[in-house]
Design an enzyme around this catalytic site. Structure first.
Site, short mmCIF file in Angstrom:
data_model
loop_
_atom_site.label_atom_id
_atom_site.label_comp_id
_atom_site.label_asym_id
_atom_site.label_seq_id
_atom_site.Cartn_x
_atom_site.Cartn_y
_atom_site.Cartn_z
N HIS A 96 0.84 -1.20 0.00
CA HIS A 96 0.00 0.00 0.00
C HIS A 96 0.87 1.25 0.00
O HIS A 96 2.10 1.18 -0.07
CB HIS A 96 -1.00 -0.03 1.15
N HIS A 123 3.87 1.55 2.37
CA HIS A 123 5.04 0.77 1.96
C HIS A 123 5.78 1.50 0.84
O HIS A 123 7.01 1.60 0.86
CB HIS A 123 4.63 -0.62 1.45
N CYS A 127 -2.06 -9.04 19.88
CA CYS A 127 -2.67 -8.42 18.70
C CYS A 127 -1.95 -8.96 17.46
O CYS A 127 -0.76 -8.70 17.29
CB CYS A 127 -2.54 -6.90 18.75
N CYS A 163 -0.42 -6.11 15.10
CA CYS A 163 0.92 -5.63 15.47
C CYS A 163 1.91 -6.78 15.58
O CYS A 163 3.10 -6.55 15.66
CB CYS A 163 0.91 -4.93 16.82
N CYS A 169 -6.72 -2.76 20.67
CA CYS A 169 -5.43 -2.23 20.20
C CYS A 169 -5.71 -0.92 19.47
O CYS A 169 -6.51 -0.90 18.54
CB CYS A 169 -4.76 -3.22 19.25
N HIS A 199 -5.21 -1.29 15.74
CA HIS A 199 -6.05 -2.27 15.03
C HIS A 199 -7.36 -2.49 15.79
O HIS A 199 -7.64 -3.60 16.26
CB HIS A 199 -5.30 -3.61 14.88
N LYS A 236 -8.28 7.77 8.91
CA LYS A 236 -7.46 6.61 8.60
C LYS A 236 -7.94 6.03 7.27
O LYS A 236 -9.14 6.00 7.02
CB LYS A 236 -7.64 5.58 9.74
N LYS A 266 -10.76 0.41 3.56
CA LYS A 266 -11.59 -0.03 2.42
C LYS A 266 -13.04 0.38 2.63
O LYS A 266 -13.71 0.80 1.70
CB LYS A 266 -11.50 -1.55 2.28
N1 MSP Z 1 6.95 -6.21 9.34
C1 MSP Z 1 6.92 -5.08 10.20
C2 MSP Z 1 8.22 -4.30 10.13
C3 MSP Z 1 9.44 -5.09 10.47
S1 MSP Z 1 10.89 -4.15 10.29
C4 MSP Z 1 12.10 -5.05 10.97
C5 MSP Z 1 5.77 -4.16 9.78
N2 MSP Z 1 5.30 -4.32 8.55
S2 MSP Z 1 4.08 -3.50 7.92
O1 MSP Z 1 3.95 -3.99 6.58
O2 MSP Z 1 2.93 -3.62 8.76
O3 MSP Z 1 4.41 -1.99 7.95
C6 MSP Z 1 5.58 -1.50 7.47
C7 MSP Z 1 5.66 0.01 7.48
O4 MSP Z 1 4.54 0.60 6.83
C8 MSP Z 1 5.75 0.64 8.85
O5 MSP Z 1 6.86 1.53 8.87
C9 MSP Z 1 4.49 1.45 8.97
O6 MSP Z 1 4.70 2.62 9.68
C10 MSP Z 1 4.21 1.77 7.53
N3 MSP Z 1 2.83 2.17 7.33
C11 MSP Z 1 1.70 1.41 7.45
N4 MSP Z 1 0.62 2.20 7.18
C12 MSP Z 1 1.04 3.47 6.90
C13 MSP Z 1 0.41 4.65 6.48
N5 MSP Z 1 -0.89 4.75 6.35
N6 MSP Z 1 1.21 5.72 6.21
C14 MSP Z 1 2.57 5.65 6.26
N7 MSP Z 1 3.20 4.54 6.63
C15 MSP Z 1 2.45 3.47 7.07
O7 MSP Z 1 5.37 -3.35 10.57
#
Ligand code: MSP
Length: 511
Positions: A18, A21, A126, A129, A144, A147, A297, A300
């Site tokens: 998304h 990422h 959770c 997380c 949480c 979530h 936030k 969907k």
């Molecule tokens: N797998 C763990 C990270 C392990 S690092 C050793 C994880 N993965 S995640 O896919 O859930 O999220 C990864 C990143 O995406 C996090 O830095 C999180 O802050 C970021 N984001 C998730 N939703 C976001 C937004 N809406 N906006 C910006 N960044 C966001 O956590």
């Protein structure tokens, strides 16, 4: 030579990539390209976090064999980052044999040091997380906060733990003596607060009977490693730990992370490293969240999710890179929507930058035979414009970290606005109708074309493919061919050089 190692979080593969990422990975790419232009040798990694309960559940729900599911999902992330022009040096998957082997090595070392103990634990978990939650982590509704729609799972089981409380005074001291280690400052305060009370033991395992997707513990085959413990170790296995040669990168490591994963990166991770006498990363840079218009936030159900692939398809890769780089604020969440992206695309990219290039190139084509005009001497005003642009580009590049990316980008784009104002004020199209003004017009056009070259070069970290397209029009070699130290110097555009076609860089988009 100076070195820098930039990491992004590794992403869970239980869904498609998304905007969050895409964001962190693009920021890492921008920083990498910028540092390289400053003469720094950079290693950048990103990747996927493929173990743990929620990946396991998603794999099961897909109906595919687990490994096939993980390959497919991880491939989707890698394909997106490739499409986004991200120049990563290594894409880690936590299912890679080397990573798995070194996670086990890490655990054996901790075990040998007597730092791991086995005991019963009851608590709320959770899966969102992938973390146990304490009473005071929960919202008023007992959920949480990150979530709220997920049910917390009550868990009562025997697991392996690391006593991390003993490291608390050391970590507090580290934070006090290294004020730049965690940025921006507000997160430092947050971490200090987390460290105000004794730390719970860190659970590092899951019984295989419940979670089987994970790295088996080297000292107990009934257990796999807790997903966060395994994932954090990617930052050192990516650079060859414990092998000394490649591990040289670690000295200047910088982790880019989102605000929701500060605790794991700024409490658990430093303690894990310190427990094995491994140096800490040089710094951790935290960004906020992307939210929908009005600060909601993205979800969907609300229909306000911005899909990176859709944005790329409609507006192009650079429009997305530009929007994300320009708009992430330091101290608050930042809003995003397809409409906001469109507005920025039209005003900044199409009207300001794209239009300037096409107007000036077209004019040069019709009045100067499509060749870079050769003024006998640059007029004083044109020289002043050039100096101003060079100063802006140099300033924008001087010091840039994740938090100053928007500032730098605005400075660079400010030069495009300046040139637009300049062309309007100097009105070369009127001037050319007057006798004896050809040389003056040539000087104005030269100043603008050379200014556009400077702006294009400075935009390289942010929008590499647009940079190369602009440079192609200006008959300059692409920046991507160059990786050496870069200086901004006025007047490098060769007079007489044949310009390319006045391409529409950022065409009108109907969505
Ligand atoms: N797998 C763990 C990270 C392990 S690092 C050793 C994880 N993965 S995640 O896919 O859930 O999220 C990864 C990143 O995406 C996090 O830095 C999180 O802050 C970021 N984001 C998730 N939703 C976001 C937004 N809406 N906006 C910006 N960044 C966001 O956590």
């Amino acid at each position: 030579m100076n070195t820098s190692y930039i990491t992004t979080p590794i992403y869970y593969v239980n869904g498609s990539p998304h905007i969050g990422h895409a964001h962190t990975t693009i920021m890492a790419d921008i920083l990498k390209r910028h540092r390289r232009m400053r003469g720094v040798s950079v290693f950048m990694t990103t990747g996927t976090d493929e173990h743990g309960q929620k990946n396991q559940e998603a794999a099961a729900a897909s109906g595919l064999p687990t490994m096939q599911y993980l390959d497919r999902q991880s491939g989707e992330f890698q394909a997106l980052f490739d499409r986004l022009g991200v120049d990563y040096d290594f894409f880690v998957r936590t299912t890679h044999p080397y990573h798995v082997q070194q996670v086990r090595h890490f655990e054996s070392l901790l075990h040998a040091k007597g730092l791991i103990e086995k005991k019963a634990y009851q608590g709320l978990y959770c899966t969102g997380c992938e973390q146990f939650k304490m009473e005071n982590d929960l919202s008023q509704e007992g959920r949480c906060p990150d979530h709220p729609s997920l049910e917390l799972e009550y868990t009562d089981e025997i697991n392996y733990f690391v006593r991390i409380e003993d490291f608390r005074p050391w970590l507090l001291e580290h934070l006090e003596t290294n004020p730049g280690w965690l940025q921006p400052e507000r997160y430092l305060n947050e971490v200090r607060q987390m460290l105000a009370a004794p730390l719970e033991d860190l659970c590092i395992s899951r019984p295989k009977s419940r979670v089987s997707l994970g790295v088996e513990l080297p000292f107990d085959t009934d257990y796999v490693t807790y997903v966060w413990f395994d994932a954090l170790i990617n930052y050192i296995t990516n650079v060859g730990w414990p092998d000394k040669d490649e591990f040289k990168w670690w000295r200047n490591a910088e982790h880019l992370i989102g605000k929701d994963i500060v605790k794991t990166h700024c409490i658990y991770w430093p303690i894990m490293l310190h427990a094995l006498d491994i140096e800490l990363p040089e710094r951790v840079s935290v960004h906020g969240y992307w939210v929908g218009p009005g600060g909601q936030k993205m979800s969907k159900t609300l229909g306000n999710v911005v899909d990176p692939v859709e944005v790329i398809e409609n507006f192009g890769v650079d429009a997305l890179r530009y929007y994300l780089a320009k708009n992430m604020r330091t101290n608050a969440d930042s809003q995003i929507s397809v409409d906001l992206i469109r507005q920025t695309y039209e005003s900044d990219l199409a009207n300001n930058l794209g239009n300037l290039l096409s107007r000036v190139v077209k004019f040069t084509a019709s009045r100067f035979d499509g060749k870079v005009p050769a003024p006998s001497e640059l007029h004083e005003d044109d020289k002043a414009l050039r100096d101003d642009i060079v100063a802006r580009m140099t300033q924008a590049f001087e010091k840039m970290d994740m938090h100053t990316i928007p500032n730098s980008l605005n400075r660079i784009m400010g030069a495009a606005s300046l040139m637009n104002e300049y062309v309007t004020a100097q009105a070369p199209w009127t001037l050319i109708k007057e006798d004896g003004q050809l040389d003056r017009v040539a000087s104005i056009l030269y100043a603008i074309l050379d200014g556009l070259r400077l702006v294009a070069e400075a935009l390289y970290p942010f929008m590499p493919s647009s940079t190369d397209r602009i440079l192609a029009v200006l008959a300059r070699p692409p920046m991507s061919a160059e990786s050496a130290m870069h200086e901004f110097t006025g007047g490098l555009l060769e007079p007489g050089g044949r310009l390319g076609e006045a391409v529409i860089l950022f065409p009108r988009v109907e969505v």
